[in-house]
Design a protein around this motif. Structure first.
Motif, mmCIF file in Angstrom:
data_model
loop_
_atom_site.group_PDB
_atom_site.id
_atom_site.type_symbol
_atom_site.label_atom_id
_atom_site.label_comp_id
_atom_site.label_asym_id
_atom_site.label_seq_id
_atom_site.Cartn_x
_atom_site.Cartn_y
_atom_site.Cartn_z
ATOM 1 N N LEU A 14 0.895 -1.299 -0.099
ATOM 2 C CA LEU A 14 0.075 -0.001 -0.042
ATOM 3 C C LEU A 14 0.741 1.012 -0.068
ATOM 4 O O LEU A 14 0.647 2.292 -0.711
ATOM 5 N N MET A 18 0.611 4.706 -1.922
ATOM 6 C CA MET A 18 0.610 6.091 -1.000
ATOM 7 C C MET A 18 1.841 6.939 -0.936
ATOM 8 O O MET A 18 1.962 8.060 -0.631
ATOM 9 N N PHE A 58 -5.428 6.759 22.478
ATOM 10 C CA PHE A 58 -5.922 6.994 21.063
ATOM 11 C C PHE A 58 -6.702 5.559 20.876
ATOM 12 O O PHE A 58 -5.983 4.366 21.065
ATOM 13 N N HIS A 60 -8.867 3.368 18.143
ATOM 14 C CA HIS A 60 -9.521 3.493 16.751
ATOM 15 C C HIS A 60 -10.414 2.328 16.646
ATOM 16 O O HIS A 60 -10.057 1.040 16.900
ATOM 17 N N GLU A 79 -7.592 0.135 9.436
ATOM 18 C CA GLU A 79 -8.886 1.048 9.518
ATOM 19 C C GLU A 79 -9.064 1.593 7.988
ATOM 20 O O GLU A 79 -10.161 1.945 7.641
ATOM 21 N N TRP A 80 -8.129 1.211 7.016
ATOM 22 C CA TRP A 80 -8.384 1.822 5.821
ATOM 23 C C TRP A 80 -8.644 0.607 4.987
ATOM 24 O O TRP A 80 -8.632 0.684 3.561
ATOM 25 N N HIS A 127 -14.569 7.615 11.336
ATOM 26 C CA HIS A 127 -13.326 7.577 10.523
ATOM 27 C C HIS A 127 -13.434 7.554 8.958
ATOM 28 O O HIS A 127 -14.763 7.927 8.828
ATOM 29 N N HIS A 128 -12.524 7.557 8.320
ATOM 30 C CA HIS A 128 -12.605 7.700 6.735
ATOM 31 C C HIS A 128 -13.894 6.833 6.214
ATOM 32 O O HIS A 128 -14.543 7.601 5.210
ATOM 33 N N TYR A 171 -11.871 12.137 17.888
ATOM 34 C CA TYR A 171 -11.562 12.183 16.593
ATOM 35 C C TYR A 171 -12.658 12.544 15.435
ATOM 36 O O TYR A 171 -13.648 11.563 15.952
ATOM 37 N N ASP A 226 -8.912 14.674 11.533
ATOM 38 C CA ASP A 226 -7.985 14.056 10.510
ATOM 39 C C ASP A 226 -8.478 14.087 9.131
ATOM 40 O O ASP A 226 -9.904 14.299 8.787
ATOM 41 N N GLY A 228 -6.486 12.059 6.338
ATOM 42 C CA GLY A 228 -6.142 11.063 5.516
ATOM 43 C C GLY A 228 -5.217 11.442 4.239
ATOM 44 O O GLY A 228 -5.410 10.774 3.380
ATOM 45 N N GLU A 283 2.799 12.172 12.946
ATOM 46 C CA GLU A 283 2.172 10.701 13.067
ATOM 47 C C GLU A 283 3.170 9.934 12.882
ATOM 48 O O GLU A 283 3.691 9.893 11.797
ATOM 49 N N TRP A 308 -3.697 0.748 13.376
ATOM 50 C CA TRP A 308 -4.463 1.601 14.040
ATOM 51 C C TRP A 308 -6.061 0.864 14.503
ATOM 52 O O TRP A 308 -6.132 0.799 15.677
HETATM 53 O O1 H79 Z 1 -6.611 7.373 11.739
HETATM 54 C C1 H79 Z 1 -5.233 6.990 11.680
HETATM 55 C C2 H79 Z 1 -4.972 6.760 9.995
HETATM 56 O O2 H79 Z 1 -6.194 5.921 9.413
HETATM 57 C C3 H79 Z 1 -4.877 8.244 9.456
HETATM 58 N N1 H79 Z 1 -4.545 9.039 10.641
HETATM 59 C C4 H79 Z 1 -4.031 8.137 11.615
HETATM 60 C C5 H79 Z 1 -4.550 8.914 13.064
HETATM 61 C C6 H79 Z 1 -4.040 8.616 8.271
HETATM 62 N N2 H79 Z 1 -4.433 9.134 7.362
HETATM 63 N N3 H79 Z 1 -3.348 9.226 6.552
HETATM 64 N N4 H79 Z 1 -2.455 8.243 6.905
HETATM 65 C C7 H79 Z 1 -2.949 7.954 8.023
HETATM 66 C C8 H79 Z 1 -1.303 8.532 6.420
HETATM 67 C C9 H79 Z 1 -1.429 7.340 5.162
HETATM 68 C C10 H79 Z 1 -0.990 6.171 5.290
HETATM 69 C C11 H79 Z 1 -0.982 4.967 4.292
HETATM 70 FE FE1 H79 Z 1 -1.800 3.386 4.868
HETATM 71 C C12 H79 Z 1 -0.061 4.161 4.373
HETATM 72 C C13 H79 Z 1 -1.991 4.632 3.528
HETATM 73 C C14 H79 Z 1 -1.733 3.623 2.788
HETATM 74 C C15 H79 Z 1 -0.475 3.290 3.515
HETATM 75 C C16 H79 Z 1 -1.913 3.041 6.967
HETATM 76 C C17 H79 Z 1 -1.520 2.101 6.495
HETATM 77 C C18 H79 Z 1 -3.228 3.170 6.218
HETATM 78 C C19 H79 Z 1 -3.332 2.022 5.514
HETATM 79 C C20 H79 Z 1 -2.345 1.351 5.556
#
Ligand code: H79
Length: 480
Positions: A14, A18, A58, A60, A79-80, A127-128, A171, A226, A228, A283, A308
């Protein structure tokens, strides 16, 4: 603690996608830090409790906790997962039908945070993925309307926190992969893109939800926005333009004013938009000494393992020692430490997380004086560890020398070595180990603008031995 040896959970695939985006983000963050040098870390009364608190939990928790990282045999999501595994919109929504965390007990969570030594909790209200973990009038995509659980965990957590004086923050993800008026272009992804999406309509929805969160849950101390990585400026665009456009798009100042009209003393992180920020949020890293501490309030947020949201295949936990060191590193720069856990879909905090938090908590409770309500170390951080400090009521200054590397020694051959605190003209008054009974004193001498402390005997603590060093008067730095 036994760590099972399995393959390392990795986000590298990933990250490959990203990575460029994150690179742009960090350049941007770096520039913003420089531009924001007018800030003063102690300027706001509302920040006082937060500076004293130093250490927060924190949390999640959401629909993503159900698959717990696994989709179609791939186990590295967090969480993504909705975006990462490209889960069809309706299928992801369907997870709500299965969300029934009957083992959730808010008092137990708060108790774990207390045992860990934490002074505040920040939990995901949304969250997102857009799923609301609270009862909202403005969408039915929430825990009350869509799940068999039918309880509002944020209300239960707010009540549990209020009972024992634990501070609570929410959050809130500005990015929303579910709301029809959050356009795909803002994040480069949406579960069900709407060509007619109107950000102003979305912002009104967000403000309505914030009004609910700040009205129905008692005192809320922090809003942790946040995005993302959304609302990216073009990588070649000037940072000043981003600083204007981003808050304009989101009506950030208007939102902040509304928020403050409901909870005047609430503090807001740096992701709502320029002009609304109380503290910065590095972060997944602890800043290098000197990078944030001089001019900014900051809180570094890090995960207790690789994810997370809960990931059942996770094997890479931090040890209590690593957590203690991260806490001390932040405190030594005047910063806070927000450590994340992702509770399980049955409502329990993972027992491994709990054990690690309690382990670190034992040290933190014993050494509380050297952490809570302290200030940054007054001189550049030494190579043997870190320094925190506080003014004493008699006009003297107390330094806490966190000695990370203390030679082991043994009964027959106790260690003898000296550490130096360089750059101070003050005379030492006394030096002693913070936690040993009976008290163990050390000799300390001023030597041309350095204070030399002769340590002897075995290390008072395995992970971090704190030596108290009292100095005459307030800090006087050596003139270079
Ligand atoms: O809520 C947590 C993350 O989901 C959020 N911020 C923290 C507090 C976050 N948003 N953007 N990011 C983190 C940066 C993106 C990271 C990434 Fe991945 C790396 C996106 C894809 C690779 C982390 C790991 C998220 C998905 C896999």
């Amino acid at each position: 603690m036994n760590k099972p040896r399995k393959k390392r959970v990795s986000h590298w695939i990933l990250f490959g996608i990203m990575g460029p985006l994150i690179a742009v983000m960090s350049i941007q963050a770096q520039q913003l830090i420089e531009i924001r040098s007018d800030w003063n870390p102690t300027m706001d009364n509302r920040m006082e409790w937060w500076h004293d608190a130093k250490y927060g939990m924190f949390i999640h928790w959401g629909l993503y906790s159900i698959p717990s990282g696994e989709w179609n045999g791939e186990t590295t999501y967090g969480e993504w997962i909705m975006r990462g595994a490209d889960i069809p919109y309706k299928e992801y929504e369907g997870l709500a039908n299965k969300f029934n965390p009957v083992k959730f007990n808010a008092d137990e969570w708060v108790q774990i945070a207390q045992e860990a030594g934490m002074k505040y909790i920040v939990i995901t209200s949304k969250h997102h993925d857009g799923f609301c973990m609270f009862d909202s009038k403005y969408t039915d995509y929430d825990i009350i309307d869509r799940t068999p659980f039918g309880r509002d965990p944020l209300k239960e957590l707010a009540d549990a926190c209020a009972k024992v004086g634990m501070h609570l923050g929410f959050y809130y993800s500005i990015t929303d992969w579910h709301h029809p008026h959050f356009a795909e272009k803002w994040h480069g992804y949406h579960g069900n893109p709407n060509p007619e999406a109107d950000l102003d309509v979305y912002v009104e929805f967000m403000q309505n939800q914030l009004r609910e969160l700040l009205t129905n849950y008692g005192p809320i101390k922090i809003l942790w926005f946040d995005d993302g990585g959304s609302f990216m400026m073009p990588s070649d665009g000037p940072v000043e333009a981003y600083m204007e456009e981003h808050p304009a798009l989101l009506h950030s100042v208007e939102t902040m004013n509304m928020v403050r009209s409901l909870q005047p003393d609430i503090i807001i992180n740096d992701r709502l938009g320029y002009g609304t920020t109380d503290f910065m949020t590095p972060e997944q890293f602890v800043p290098e000494p000197g990078s944030y501490s001089a001019v900014h309030n900051f809180e570094s947020c890090l995960t207790i393992n690789g994810a997370w949201g809960h990931n059942k295949s996770e094997v890479n936990w931090k040890s209590p020692k690593e957590i203690i060191h991260e806490l001390v590193q932040n405190a030594s720069m005047g910063g806070n430490y927000l450590l994340n856990v992702g509770p399980m879909s049955n409502g329990k905090i993972d027992p491994v997380d709990t054990e690690i938090l309690r382990g670190a908590g034992k040290w933190i409770h014993r050494n509380a004086e050297a952490i809570f309500s302290t200030q940054a170390g007054p001189v550049p951080q030494p190579d043997w560890g870190r320094i925190t400090s506080r003014p004493l009521s008699n006009g003297n200054t107390r330094l806490y020398l966190h000695v990370f590397d203390w030679p082991r020694g043994s009964r027959s051959q106790p260690t003898q070595f000296a550490i130096t605190v360089a750059g101070l003209e003050n005379q030492p008054v006394q030096a002693y180990a913070l936690t040993t009974i009976p008290r163990r004193s050390y000799s300390a001498e001023q030597n041309k603008g350095s204070i030399v402390i002769k340590l002897n005997g075995r290390r008072p603590d395995i992970v971090n031995s704190v030596v108290v060093l009292d100095l005459e008067g307030s800090i006087r730095k050596r003139k270079m």
